[in-house]
Design an enzyme around this catalytic site. Structure first.
Site, PDB file in Angstrom:
ATOM      1  N   ALA A  52       0.871  -1.180   0.000  1.00 63.26           N
ATOM      2  CA  ALA A  52       0.000   0.000   0.000  1.00 63.26           C
ATOM      3  C   ALA A  52       0.905   1.226   0.000  1.00 63.26           C
ATOM      4  O   ALA A  52       1.157   1.841   1.037  1.00 63.26           O
ATOM      5  CB  ALA A  52      -0.923  -0.012   1.203  1.00 63.26           C
ATOM      6  N   THR A 175       3.071 -11.802 -23.562  1.00 65.85           N
ATOM      7  CA  THR A 175       3.908 -10.596 -23.545  1.00 65.85           C
ATOM      8  C   THR A 175       5.159 -10.812 -22.696  1.00 65.85           C
ATOM      9  O   THR A 175       5.466 -10.045 -21.790  1.00 65.85           O
ATOM     10  CB  THR A 175       3.109  -9.387 -23.027  1.00 65.85           C
ATOM     11  OG1 THR A 175       2.539  -9.708 -21.747  1.00 65.85           O
ATOM     12  CG2 THR A 175       2.010  -9.004 -23.989  1.00 65.85           C
ATOM     13  N   GLU A 233       6.758  -8.742 -13.286  1.00 65.61           N
ATOM     14  CA  GLU A 233       6.027  -9.839 -13.913  1.00 65.61           C
ATOM     15  C   GLU A 233       6.872 -10.560 -14.956  1.00 65.61           C
ATOM     16  O   GLU A 233       6.775 -11.791 -15.110  1.00 65.61           O
ATOM     17  CB  GLU A 233       4.741  -9.308 -14.550  1.00 65.61           C
ATOM     18  CG  GLU A 233       3.832 -10.367 -15.128  1.00 65.61           C
ATOM     19  CD  GLU A 233       2.500  -9.782 -15.562  1.00 65.61           C
ATOM     20  OE1 GLU A 233       1.590  -9.731 -14.716  1.00 65.61           O
ATOM     21  OE2 GLU A 233       2.402  -9.339 -16.728  1.00 65.61           O
TER      22      GLU A 233
END
Length: 298
Positions: A52, A175, A233
Site C-alpha cells: 500500500a 507478452t 512480472e
C-alpha cells in the site's frame, strides 16, 4: 497430499494438470473439507503480503474487509502491509489468530520502481521475519477485493496464477520479455503459460528463492540500462519457465470484471477494483488509459 484430490475431482471443460503434473486449481477440482482438516491438523499459518504505497493506501480497508469474509476463513493469517504511509492506516481489529502487521518501507517516485522493488522487500522480510512467523506466503496486489472463497486449496510449495488476459492465448501472444539483452528474455519457442505478477506464493523458503532470483536479475538488467517490459512480472515468468510451479491457480483467483466472463469460469474469487490509474499513480503512465483497459488489459 493432492494426488487423491486430483483423481477424485475432475472437470472436462478446462485443463486440470500441467505437462509436469502440477495441478491447476478450478472450482470443482478439490474437496475443501478434506483439505481444511489436513491444514488444521498441521496448524498452518499463512502470511498475505500487499503493498500500500502512496495513494494505494485507499484500497487497503476494502481489501482486508473482503479478505476477512473470504480468505483462509478459519485459519491463522498475518496481513503483512508494506507501506510508506503508516499513519494513514488506522488500527484494524481482527479476530484471534488473524492480525495486521505494518511494515514501513521507502517510497519511490515511479510506480514501476515500486513494482520492481517488491521482490527485494519480500525477499528480505522472508529471510528476516516471515520464516519465523508463517508457513506459507501469498503475495498479491492491494487494488483488489475478494468476492468468493479462497482457501488452503491454493497452498503448495510454490504457485503461480494464470494471467486473466492470456489464459486462452497461444504462446506467440504472451507478452514475455523478447529482448535478448534482458535477463528476463524468453525465446519465442519457449514458455508454458503466462503468469500474473500480482498473485504468487508458496512456502517461505520457496518464495525467498523466487524473489531472490527476480531481484538479482533485475539488478543485472539495471546495471545494463534495461528495464523488462512488464517489470517484476517479466522476471516472474522467466523464473517459472525454468523453475516450474508445483501448483497453478486458474483465472478464478485473479479476474477483472472488464472482461467478458467465459462459460467455464464458475467463480470469480479475487477481482480488480475499478480505478483511475493515472490519478492513483499521481503521474501520467504511458499506454495506460483507464477508459481503454482494466487492471489486466493490454
Amino acid at each position: 497430499m493432492y494426488s487423491s484430490t486430483i483423481l477424485s475431482y475432475r472437470r472436462t471443460d478446462v485443463l486440470m494438470v500441467t505437462p509436469w503434473f502440477a495441478p491447476i486449481v478450478w472450482d470443482g477440482t478439490y474437496n475443501i473439507d478434506i483439505l481444511n482438516a489436513q491444514f488444521h491438523q498441521r496448524n498452518v499459518r499463512v502470511g498475505l503480503t500487499v503493498f500500500a504505497i502512496k495513494k494505494y493506501t485507499v484500497f487497503l480497508q476494502r481489501f482486508i474487509e473482503t479478505a476477512e469474509k473470504f480468505f483462509m476463513v478459519g485459519h491463522k493469517v498475518n496481513y503483512y502491509v508494506f507501506t510508506d504511509r503508516p499513519n494513514d492506516i488506522g488500527n484494524i481489529s481482527l479476530p484471534e489468530g488473524r492480525k495486521v502487521v505494518i511494515l514501513e518501507v521507502p517510497s519511490y517516485k515511479r510506480w514501476q520502481e515500486v513494482s520492481m522493488r517488491r521482490m527485494e522487500m519480500i525477499r528480505d522480510y522472508s529471510q528476516q521475519r516471515f520464516i519465523h512467523e508463517v508457513d506459507f506466503l501469498v503475495c498479491v496486489d492491494v487494488d483488489m477485493r475478494f468476492s468468493d472463497e479462497v482457501g488452503v486449496e491454493i497452498l503448495g510449495d510454490v504457485f503461480g496464477t494464470l494471467h486473466p488476459g492470456f489464459y486462452a492465448a497461444s504462446r506467440d501472444r504472451f507478452t514475455y520479455e523478447r529482448r535478448k539483452q534482458s535477463t528476463a528474455y524468453i525465446p519465442p519457442d519457449e514458455g508454458d503459460f503466462y503468469y500474473a505478477g500480482g498473485y504468487f506464493g508458496g512456502t517461505v523458503p520457496e518464495v525467498y528463492k523466487l524473489t531472490n532470483y527476480c531481484h538479482n536479475e533485475m539488478l543485472t538488467d539495471k546495471r545494463n540500462g534495461i528495464e523488462a517490459i512488464w517489470h517484476d512480472e517479466s522476471y516472474l515468468n522467466k523464473y517459472f519457465l525454468y523453475h516450474k510451479p508445483t501448483k497453478i491457480l486458474s483465472p478464478e483467483y485473479l479476474w477483472d470484471n472488464g472482461y467478458a466472463v467465459p462459460q467455464f469460469l464458475k467463480r470469480r474469487r479475487f477481482v480488480a477494483v475499478p480505478k483511475n490509474h493515472n490519478e492513483i499513480r499521481n503521474k501520467r503512465a504511458l499506454n495506460d488509459s483507464p477508459k481503454s483497459r482494466g487492471k489486466f488489459h493490454r
